[in-house]
Write an enzyme that holds these catalytic residues in place. Structure first.
Site, PDB file in Angstrom:
ATOM      1  N   CYS A 147     -16.280   1.584   1.110  1.00 22.42           N
ATOM      2  CA  CYS A 147     -15.061   0.793   1.366  1.00 22.42           C
ATOM      3  C   CYS A 147     -14.602   0.899   2.813  1.00 22.42           C
ATOM      4  CB  CYS A 147     -13.952   1.216   0.406  1.00 22.42           C
ATOM      5  SG  CYS A 147     -13.591   2.975   0.478  1.00 22.42           S
ATOM      6  N   ARG A 195       0.884  -1.178   0.000  1.00 24.00           N
ATOM      7  CA  ARG A 195       0.000   0.000   0.000  1.00 24.00           C
ATOM      8  C   ARG A 195       0.912   1.215   0.000  1.00 24.00           C
ATOM      9  NH1 ARG A 195      -5.205   1.403   3.632  1.00 24.00           N
ATOM     10  NH2 ARG A 195      -6.011  -0.040   2.065  1.00 24.00           N
ATOM     11  N   ASP A 209     -17.295   7.097  -0.976  1.00 28.10           N
ATOM     12  CA  ASP A 209     -15.985   7.009  -0.315  1.00 28.10           C
ATOM     13  C   ASP A 209     -15.675   8.407   0.239  1.00 28.10           C
ATOM     14  OD1 ASP A 209     -13.425   6.225   0.485  1.00 28.10           O
ATOM     15  OD2 ASP A 209     -12.549   6.411  -1.524  1.00 28.10           O
ATOM     16  N   HIS A 254      -7.454   0.645  -6.226  1.00 27.16           N
ATOM     17  CA  HIS A 254      -7.654  -0.203  -5.035  1.00 27.16           C
ATOM     18  C   HIS A 254      -8.355  -1.500  -5.482  1.00 27.16           C
ATOM     19  CE1 HIS A 254      -7.734  -1.387  -0.983  1.00 27.16           C
ATOM     20  NE2 HIS A 254      -8.557  -0.525  -0.460  1.00 27.16           N
ATOM     21  N   GLN A 263     -10.066  -4.076  -2.951  1.00 24.38           N
ATOM     22  CA  GLN A 263     -11.338  -3.613  -2.379  1.00 24.38           C
ATOM     23  C   GLN A 263     -12.507  -3.921  -3.318  1.00 24.38           C
ATOM     24  OE1 GLN A 263     -12.065  -1.892   0.711  1.00 24.38           O
ATOM     25  NE2 GLN A 263     -14.095  -2.484   0.023  1.00 24.38           N
ATOM     26  N   ARG A 308     -13.519  -8.691   2.283  1.00 22.68           N
ATOM     27  CA  ARG A 308     -12.108  -8.432   1.988  1.00 22.68           C
ATOM     28  C   ARG A 308     -11.289  -9.697   2.244  1.00 22.68           C
ATOM     29  NH1 ARG A 308      -9.999  -3.283   1.902  1.00 22.68           N
ATOM     30  NH2 ARG A 308      -8.195  -4.403   1.081  1.00 22.68           N
TER      31      ARG A 308
END
Ligand code: CP
Ligand code: NVA
Length: 311
Positions: free
Chosen positions: A265, A104, A226, A131, A134, A293
């Protein structure tokens, strides 16, 4: 010559059939976890974090354990990728110790640099622009709720950010229509939009951008939002809160699509991009989404690091 590893950088590198395969495997892993207890026996995953995380770090760590392997957390400030040591050298060294690398970080070019130099799979655990892990969990959640993907309508309200890009890409891969509703100046990247639209033509997925919130959720099956300021944009937070006024997913918007599910998310900011009534309300599936996830990433790990991942 050593076989070339497969990576998960944006999901663009997976065909629609392969994305479907990942989602099918994620559902199987969720239903019968015991069947995969030894799938990655004695394998190690290095996890480099240049940004904060709860879900990504924990679900990858637990996921590796549940597959019989081991995850190693590496604080980005210690390894200082690209500063203390070049990205390429880091990839070459880690490849001698572990069987997979999850990272990340900020610039997407760092994961590309790792992939170019790594002998083991690189998994993007979030960059400024993508991402992918996700959205696999997100679409696993959508699939569970609607028993299909093709032809569904997803409406994303908010910043044209890393989540938006990955949602457009997975929508295009799976035949889901994706409408992005954002303020002017906060549109997703034009080249990612164009390539998602091109891919979408093959699967029957329509990817579109609008600035008009009212009426945008009519016909939606999934409403997604988000944060307005992503990690790395903290200095812009106040300006963004002003610019995004009117772009909150609230009860009024969700009333346009009473059959839709709400996804986020996480982490979420109640009172900003989403009202408390929506995220804690009947249409919200965010806790299933967070759980997925774990399952979706186990599917990614098995596919890239397990026997099936070796060419
Ligand atoms: N959604 C997500 O990636 O959560 P974390 O930032 O906590 O990992
Ligand atoms: N857009 C958010 C996603 C967090 C999971 C960020 O990059 O901070």
């Amino acid at each position: 010559m050593a076989p070339h590893p497969r990576h998960l950088l944006t999901l663009e590198e997976f065909s629609p059939k392969e994305v479907e395969g990942l989602l099918v495997l994620a559902a199987k892993v969720k239903k019968s976890p015991a069947q995969y207890q030894k799938a990655l026996a004695s394998q190690s995953l290095a996890m480099i974090f240049d940004k904060s995380s709860a879900r990504t770090r924990i679900s990858f760590d637990i996921g590796m354990n549940q597959l019989g392997g081991h995850a190693l957390f590496i604080n980005g400030t210690e390894i200082q990728i690209g500063k203390r040591e070049s990205v390429g050298d880091t990839a070459k060294v880690l490849s001698r110790y572990v069987q997979g690398i999850m990272i990340r970080t900020y610039a997407h070019s760092i994961v590309e640099g790792l992939a170019e130099n790594s002998a083991v799979p690189i998994i993007n655990g979030l960059t400024d622009s993508h991402h992918p892990c996700q959205v696999l969990a997100d679409f696993q959640t959508v699939r569970e709720n609607f028993k299909k993907l093709k032809g569904l309508q997803l409406v994303y309200v908010g910043d044209g950010n890393n989540m938006t890009h990955s949602l457009m890409i997975i929508s295009a891969k799976t035949g889901v229509h994706c409408r992005v509703v954002c303020p002017e100046g906060y549109e997703p990247d034009a080249s990612i939009l164009k390539s998602a639209q091109t891919e979408g033509k093959k699967t029957g997925s329509r990817i579109e951008i609008t600035h008009q919130v009212k009426g945008s959720a009519k016909g939606a099956d999934v409403v997604y939002t988000d944060v307005w300021a992503s990690m790395g944009q903290e200095a812009e937070k106040e300006k963004r809160v002003r610019d995004f006024q009117g772009y909150q997913v609230d009860e009024k918007l969700m009333a346009e699509c009473p059959q839709a599910i709400f996804l986020h998310c996480l982490p979420a900011h109640r009172g900003e991009e989403v009202s408390a009534g929506v995220i804690d309300g009947k249409q919200s599936k965010v806790w299933d989404q967070a759980e997925n996830r774990l399952h979706a990433q186990k599917a990614v790990l098995i596919t890239l690091m397990g026997k099936r991942g070796k060419s």
